[in-house]
Design a protein around this motif. Structure first.
Motif, PDB file in Angstrom:
ATOM      1  N   TYR A 121       1.046   5.815  -1.335  1.00  0.00           N
ATOM      2  CA  TYR A 121       0.352   6.993  -1.857  1.00  0.00           C
ATOM      3  C   TYR A 121       0.336   6.993  -3.385  1.00  0.00           C
ATOM      4  O   TYR A 121       1.165   6.357  -4.032  1.00  0.00           O
ATOM      5  CB  TYR A 121       1.035   8.265  -1.348  1.00  0.00           C
ATOM      6  CG  TYR A 121       1.055   8.376   0.157  1.00  0.00           C
ATOM      7  CD1 TYR A 121      -0.125   8.360   0.893  1.00  0.00           C
ATOM      8  CD2 TYR A 121       2.253   8.508   0.853  1.00  0.00           C
ATOM      9  CE1 TYR A 121      -0.109   8.463   2.271  1.00  0.00           C
ATOM     10  CE2 TYR A 121       2.282   8.623   2.235  1.00  0.00           C
ATOM     11  CZ  TYR A 121       1.097   8.596   2.937  1.00  0.00           C
ATOM     12  OH  TYR A 121       1.104   8.696   4.306  1.00  0.00           O
ATOM     13  N   ARG A 132      -1.854  -1.385  -3.833  1.00  0.00           N
ATOM     14  CA  ARG A 132      -3.046  -0.574  -3.650  1.00  0.00           C
ATOM     15  C   ARG A 132      -2.683   0.859  -3.279  1.00  0.00           C
ATOM     16  O   ARG A 132      -1.816   1.087  -2.443  1.00  0.00           O
ATOM     17  CB  ARG A 132      -3.942  -1.183  -2.575  1.00  0.00           C
ATOM     18  CG  ARG A 132      -4.246  -2.659  -2.796  1.00  0.00           C
ATOM     19  CD  ARG A 132      -5.220  -3.205  -1.785  1.00  0.00           C
ATOM     20  NE  ARG A 132      -5.348  -4.658  -1.889  1.00  0.00           N
ATOM     21  CZ  ARG A 132      -6.214  -5.387  -1.199  1.00  0.00           C
ATOM     22  NH1 ARG A 132      -7.035  -4.792  -0.337  1.00  0.00           N
ATOM     23  NH2 ARG A 132      -6.250  -6.701  -1.355  1.00  0.00           N
ATOM     24  N   ASP A 161      -5.345   3.828   6.272  1.00  0.00           N
ATOM     25  CA  ASP A 161      -5.984   2.979   5.265  1.00  0.00           C
ATOM     26  C   ASP A 161      -5.252   1.646   5.142  1.00  0.00           C
ATOM     27  O   ASP A 161      -5.879   0.583   5.028  1.00  0.00           O
ATOM     28  CB  ASP A 161      -5.990   3.677   3.902  1.00  0.00           C
ATOM     29  CG  ASP A 161      -6.929   4.864   3.854  1.00  0.00           C
ATOM     30  OD1 ASP A 161      -7.775   4.990   4.755  1.00  0.00           O
ATOM     31  OD2 ASP A 161      -6.807   5.672   2.911  1.00  0.00           O
ATOM     32  N   ALA A 162      -3.917   1.702   5.144  1.00  0.00           N
ATOM     33  CA  ALA A 162      -3.129   0.467   5.059  1.00  0.00           C
ATOM     34  C   ALA A 162      -3.357  -0.411   6.273  1.00  0.00           C
ATOM     35  O   ALA A 162      -3.433  -1.643   6.176  1.00  0.00           O
ATOM     36  CB  ALA A 162      -1.645   0.810   4.926  1.00  0.00           C
ATOM     37  N   GLN A 219      -6.081  -0.580   8.006  1.00  0.00           N
ATOM     38  CA  GLN A 219      -7.404  -1.192   7.870  1.00  0.00           C
ATOM     39  C   GLN A 219      -7.364  -2.364   6.896  1.00  0.00           C
ATOM     40  O   GLN A 219      -8.036  -3.389   7.115  1.00  0.00           O
ATOM     41  CB  GLN A 219      -8.413  -0.138   7.396  1.00  0.00           C
ATOM     42  CG  GLN A 219      -9.843  -0.639   7.257  1.00  0.00           C
ATOM     43  CD  GLN A 219     -10.437  -1.135   8.564  1.00  0.00           C
ATOM     44  OE1 GLN A 219      -9.995  -0.775   9.648  1.00  0.00           O
ATOM     45  NE2 GLN A 219     -11.445  -1.983   8.470  1.00  0.00           N
ATOM     46  N   ILE A 220      -6.574  -2.248   5.834  1.00  0.00           N
ATOM     47  CA  ILE A 220      -6.435  -3.354   4.883  1.00  0.00           C
ATOM     48  C   ILE A 220      -5.811  -4.565   5.578  1.00  0.00           C
ATOM     49  O   ILE A 220      -6.191  -5.717   5.315  1.00  0.00           O
ATOM     50  CB  ILE A 220      -5.592  -2.910   3.674  1.00  0.00           C
ATOM     51  CG1 ILE A 220      -6.391  -1.901   2.829  1.00  0.00           C
ATOM     52  CG2 ILE A 220      -5.179  -4.102   2.807  1.00  0.00           C
ATOM     53  CD1 ILE A 220      -5.590  -1.254   1.725  1.00  0.00           C
ATOM     54  N   VAL A 278      -3.447   4.188  -1.351  1.00  0.00           N
ATOM     55  CA  VAL A 278      -4.156   4.589  -0.138  1.00  0.00           C
ATOM     56  C   VAL A 278      -3.967   6.086   0.076  1.00  0.00           C
ATOM     57  O   VAL A 278      -3.055   6.703  -0.480  1.00  0.00           O
ATOM     58  CB  VAL A 278      -3.663   3.806   1.096  1.00  0.00           C
ATOM     59  CG1 VAL A 278      -3.984   2.319   0.959  1.00  0.00           C
ATOM     60  CG2 VAL A 278      -2.168   4.014   1.320  1.00  0.00           C
ATOM     61  N   TYR A 279      -4.835   6.646   0.903  1.00  0.00           N
ATOM     62  CA  TYR A 279      -4.741   8.073   1.211  1.00  0.00           C
ATOM     63  C   TYR A 279      -4.000   8.334   2.516  1.00  0.00           C
ATOM     64  O   TYR A 279      -3.603   9.475   2.784  1.00  0.00           O
ATOM     65  CB  TYR A 279      -6.139   8.687   1.280  1.00  0.00           C
ATOM     66  CG  TYR A 279      -6.832   8.752  -0.060  1.00  0.00           C
ATOM     67  CD1 TYR A 279      -6.503   9.743  -0.985  1.00  0.00           C
ATOM     68  CD2 TYR A 279      -7.809   7.822  -0.404  1.00  0.00           C
ATOM     69  CE1 TYR A 279      -7.123   9.807  -2.222  1.00  0.00           C
ATOM     70  CE2 TYR A 279      -8.432   7.882  -1.642  1.00  0.00           C
ATOM     71  CZ  TYR A 279      -8.096   8.873  -2.540  1.00  0.00           C
ATOM     72  OH  TYR A 279      -8.704   8.930  -3.768  1.00  0.00           O
ATOM     73  N   SER A 280      -3.828   7.288   3.324  1.00  0.00           N
ATOM     74  CA  SER A 280      -3.165   7.475   4.603  1.00  0.00           C
ATOM     75  C   SER A 280      -2.641   6.141   5.106  1.00  0.00           C
ATOM     76  O   SER A 280      -3.036   5.065   4.615  1.00  0.00           O
ATOM     77  CB  SER A 280      -4.139   8.063   5.635  1.00  0.00           C
ATOM     78  OG  SER A 280      -5.136   7.097   5.972  1.00  0.00           O
ATOM     79  N   CYS A 287       0.845  -1.190   0.000  1.00  0.00           N
ATOM     80  CA  CYS A 287       0.000   0.000   0.000  1.00  0.00           C
ATOM     81  C   CYS A 287       0.883   1.244   0.000  1.00  0.00           C
ATOM     82  O   CYS A 287       1.877   1.296   0.731  1.00  0.00           O
ATOM     83  CB  CYS A 287      -0.896   0.033   1.233  1.00  0.00           C
ATOM     84  SG  CYS A 287      -1.923  -1.439   1.461  1.00  0.00           S
TER      85      CYS A 287
END
Length: 382
Positions: free
Chosen positions: A91, A116, A123-124, A126-127, A118-120, A89
């Protein structure tokens, strides 16, 4: 105040331009480096350079985190995805930076890698929670601005007991890079330009404060003016630098008083110090190896260090010979000095990292600065 329209007022811009024309001494040249890519973008987008006196030159610095990321670091992330089966993950801009063998993260994704955007860092994280059977690696880049969220993600992962989450840490430090530009024999060997002062970064300074720049003013006798990212911020900062040079002063001044304090964000600094420690050396694109210029994960959080977990070994990779990105990052050349600028190398098909990020000098110049015969009006860009 709205903090937007007021800092894009064309009438005020012309008044500052008049003051600059009156106060810039005609018998000398001024060279100021805007370290941050956000300032480079603002200068190109709003035509700030056209409003400056002809003897005031703005030098683009290496302050774009995507631009200074060396090829070898991107290769590590690609290997984690294609060879180790990890979910990587990162940016958005990082996805498009050219790597070895004609690859980039987005091209590796097309080859089947689970990569993937991500914006932050959250986010990673959460993945990783959603994929407990997969290794999830956050490819973390950026200056002091994006480091605290990465530190928070690592600390959260430790507290939650997430065993499938790790970080490939490529966070770098602004003051170390400025020092390297001023004194490194390696940079002198590569070539650089005389610099009379610096426009200090805005968002970075919100985190670290203005105090860390005192060193450059006191030891190197180089004035620093911290500025916001709006066009009037930049123009006022240039005027403040011109006045310092004319007066023979070398001080740290804060134009961005609406957001920056001398001490910075102490909570963010403590969080970063808890999770990270200094690397002895780190390679920057265009600058080579820069001592104590980057961060690594502390032993207390070693379980979340992707370099340790996957036993990764870093290998330096030379840039494309046709690309002048390294020289542009050092301020030696302008984007138009590169033979492939705007032809082979475009934002749609970047050869070098300076054309990838919107904060990169080449991308900014491609989008806003190619047609110098067309006058640029500040209010028209607002």
């Amino acid at each position: 105040m709205k903090y937007i329209d007021e800092f894009r007022d064309g009438d005020i811009a012309r008044k500052i331009a008049d003051r600059l024309l009156a106060e810039a001494l005609p018998d000398r040249q001024y060279s100021f480096m805007e370290f941050c890519g956000g300032h480079t973008h603002a200068i190109s987008r709003y035509g700030v350079a056209e409003l400056l006196p002809p003897n005031v030159r703005m030098v683009h610095g290496p302050g774009c985190p995507v631009c200074v990321l060396p090829i070898g670091r991107i290769d590590l992330a690609i290997r984690l995805s294609l060879e180790r089966g990890a979910i990587v993950c990162t940016y958005g801009d990082t996805m498009r930076v050219p790597a070895s063998d004609g690859l980039s993260l987005v091209k590796a994704k097309a080859r089947g890698g689970d990569i993937r955007m991500v914006y932050s860092a959250a986010d990673a994280l959460q993945i990783a929670r959603q994929n407990p059977q997969r290794e999830v690696v956050f490819f973390a880049i950026g200056f002091e601005t994006t480091t605290p969220p990465t530190a928070l993600a690592i600390r959260s992962a430790q507290r939650e007991g997430l065993t499938n989450f790790s970080v490939l840490c490529c966070h770098v430090l602004t003051p170390s890079a400025i020092t390297h530009i001023l004194e490194s024999p390696e940079v002198r060997q590569y070539g650089t330009v005389p610099i009379d002062g610096f426009i200090g970064p805005a968002h970075v300074s919100i985190v670290i404060g203005s105090a860390p720049y005192d060193h450059f003013a006191q030891e190197y006798r180089k004035p620093v003016v911290i500025a916001g990212f709006e066009p009037l911020d930049v123009m006022q900062a240039v005027l403040m630098l011109v006045r310092q040079v004319n007066d023979g002063r070398a001080e740290v001044e804060n134009e961005f008083t609406r957001a920056v304090t001398p001490e910075g964000n102490l909570t963010a600094q403590e969080l970063v110090s808890e999770v990270f420690e200094l690397r002895t050396s780190f390679e920057w694109r265009g600058l080579g190896e820069v001592p104590y210029s980057a961060l690594k994960i502390r032993p207390a959080f070693a379980a979340f260090d992707a370099e340790r977990r996957f036993e990764l070994g870093y290998q330096s990779v030379a840039d494309n010979k046709a690309c002048e990105c390294g020289a542009i990052l050092r301020g030696v050349k302008k984007p138009t000095d590169c033979k492939i600028f705007g032809t082979v190398c475009t934002p749609e098909n970047p050869v070098g990292s300076c054309m990838v990020s919107s904060e990169g000098a080449c991308a900014a110049h491609y989008s806003y600065g190619r047609f110098r015969d067309i006058p640029v009006r500040v209010e028209a860009a607002a």
